[in-house]
Write an enzyme that holds these catalytic residues in place. Structure first.
Site, mmCIF file in Angstrom:
data_model
loop_
_atom_site.group_PDB
_atom_site.id
_atom_site.type_symbol
_atom_site.label_atom_id
_atom_site.label_comp_id
_atom_site.label_asym_id
_atom_site.label_seq_id
_atom_site.Cartn_x
_atom_site.Cartn_y
_atom_site.Cartn_z
ATOM 1 N N ASP A 96 39.388 -0.028 30.378
ATOM 2 C CA ASP A 96 39.313 -0.572 31.966
ATOM 3 C C ASP A 96 37.998 -0.494 32.449
ATOM 4 O OD1 ASP A 96 38.699 2.237 32.014
ATOM 5 O OD2 ASP A 96 40.363 2.852 33.447
ATOM 6 N N GLU A 127 36.112 5.966 36.690
ATOM 7 C CA GLU A 127 37.228 4.836 36.497
ATOM 8 C C GLU A 127 37.066 3.764 37.442
ATOM 9 O OE1 GLU A 127 39.426 4.935 34.253
ATOM 10 O OE2 GLU A 127 40.267 6.610 33.780
ATOM 11 N N ASP A 149 31.323 14.349 29.831
ATOM 12 C CA ASP A 149 32.619 14.629 30.666
ATOM 13 C C ASP A 149 33.368 15.804 29.916
ATOM 14 O OD1 ASP A 149 32.962 12.966 28.366
ATOM 15 O OD2 ASP A 149 33.562 11.341 29.778
ATOM 16 N N HIS A 181 35.929 1.980 32.031
ATOM 17 C CA HIS A 181 35.150 3.089 32.502
ATOM 18 C C HIS A 181 33.973 3.714 31.305
ATOM 19 C CE1 HIS A 181 38.492 5.448 29.939
ATOM 20 N NE2 HIS A 181 37.216 5.665 29.392
HETATM 21 C C1 F6R Z 1 33.934 10.080 26.260
HETATM 22 C C2 F6R Z 1 33.835 9.214 27.518
HETATM 23 C C3 F6R Z 1 34.769 7.730 27.314
HETATM 24 C C4 F6R Z 1 34.746 6.992 26.229
HETATM 25 C C5 F6R Z 1 35.861 6.008 26.354
HETATM 26 C C6 F6R Z 1 35.711 5.041 25.221
HETATM 27 O O1 F6R Z 1 32.843 11.116 26.719
HETATM 28 O O2 F6R Z 1 32.804 9.288 28.301
HETATM 29 O O3 F6R Z 1 34.102 6.814 28.705
HETATM 30 O O4 F6R Z 1 33.577 6.690 25.802
HETATM 31 O O5 F6R Z 1 36.856 6.556 26.803
HETATM 32 O O6 F6R Z 1 36.422 6.189 24.306
HETATM 33 P P1 F6R Z 1 36.916 5.656 22.715
HETATM 34 O O7 F6R Z 1 35.424 5.589 21.883
HETATM 35 O O8 F6R Z 1 37.750 6.656 22.156
HETATM 36 O O9 F6R Z 1 37.259 4.133 22.713
#
Ligand code: F6R
Length: 236
Positions: free
Chosen positions: A136, A143, A67, A138
């Site tokens: 959440d 989401e 992403d 994701h």
């Molecule tokens: C990042 C991504 C997100 C993160 C998620 C957890 O490329 O795709 O899904 O993996 O937001 O983020 P952290 O690791 O910062 O808790």
């Protein structure tokens, strides 16, 4: 599903790096699906260490990231392209031309999304997809929703995601409201999936995602249907 609980973040990162480097050893021209965020930082540092020791060669590897924020170009130090260049690509011998992150500044984002799905197909498929998980549930920026979205798409970030990611920005107001994310089709088509999660605050969502019902309201729960899923969780 292979669910591995470890005691420390260091152990989590060591195991994840071993799995990723093992994939590269087995198939030197493999396609790695990569993630950003804080969870993989340790893994990327361990991979860089292994590379320094001459244990792994990334010269034939290509990568496809999950992403990117809409509106941030690769020179912006909050962009995911910048994150990948800084935390991994500049530390190993991967060919930058073979690394892919969605272009969040594309003039036509719908076309960019379509092109990204074609890229995944044309790459021959992702051999190993690394994932983190949001509070959440994701994965990528898929989401909670009424359905699982298959294709790469533009998403409005949830208020909880904006709040969680504000720690990387000067203020919450600076967090982009939209992102381009690989869809569930791209993620589920990976031959292997490795999800890493750490921290007490992720305990509840990890339990819901991997031991609860499969529902688009908990996006990561779809991974229960993946034939080759490894989850590494560390509560500390
Ligand atoms: C990042 C991504 C997100 C993160 C998620 C957890 O490329 O795709 O899904 O993996 O937001 O983020 P952290 O690791 O910062 O808790």
């Amino acid at each position: 599903m292979n669910f591995i609980k470890v005691e420390t973040y260091d152990e989590l990162s060591t195991k994840a790096a071993a799995i990723i480097c093992g994939q590269v050893a087995m198939k030197p021209d493999c396609v790695l699906g990569l993630a950003t965020g804080s969870s993989p930082l340790g893994t990327y540092a361990k991979i860089a260490e292994k590379y320094e020791k001459g244990e792994v060669d990334f010269s034939k590897v290509s990568s496809i990231n999950l992403d990117e924020y809409v509106g941030l170009d690769g020179n912006n130090d909050q962009s995911y392209r910048y994150f990948m260049n800084t935390n991994l690509f500049s530390k190993i011998n991967i060919d930058l031309a073979k690394t892919n992150v969605p272009n969040g500044c594309a003039a036509d984002l719908a076309k960019e999304c379509e092109a990204y799905d074609n890229l995944i197909k044309q790459s021959g498929g992702i051999d190993l997809q690394l994932l983190g998980i949001g509070l959440d549930g994701h994965i990528g920026f898929n989401e909670p929703d009424a359905y699982f979205e298959k294709a790469t798409h533009v998403v409005e970030l949830d208020p909880s995601t904006i709040e969680a990611n504000a720690r990387f920005f000067a203020s919450e107001a600076d967090v982009p409201r939209k992102a381009v994310t690989m869809g569930m089709g791209g993620i589920m088509s990976a031959k292997k999936v490795l999800l890493i999660a750490n921290g007490k605050n992720k305990k509840e969502i990890v339990e819901k995602s991997f031991f609860g019902p499969i529902t688009p309201e908990v996006p990561a729960s779809i991974l229960q249907l993946h034939p080759d899923l490894t989850v590494i969780y560390c509560e500390n």
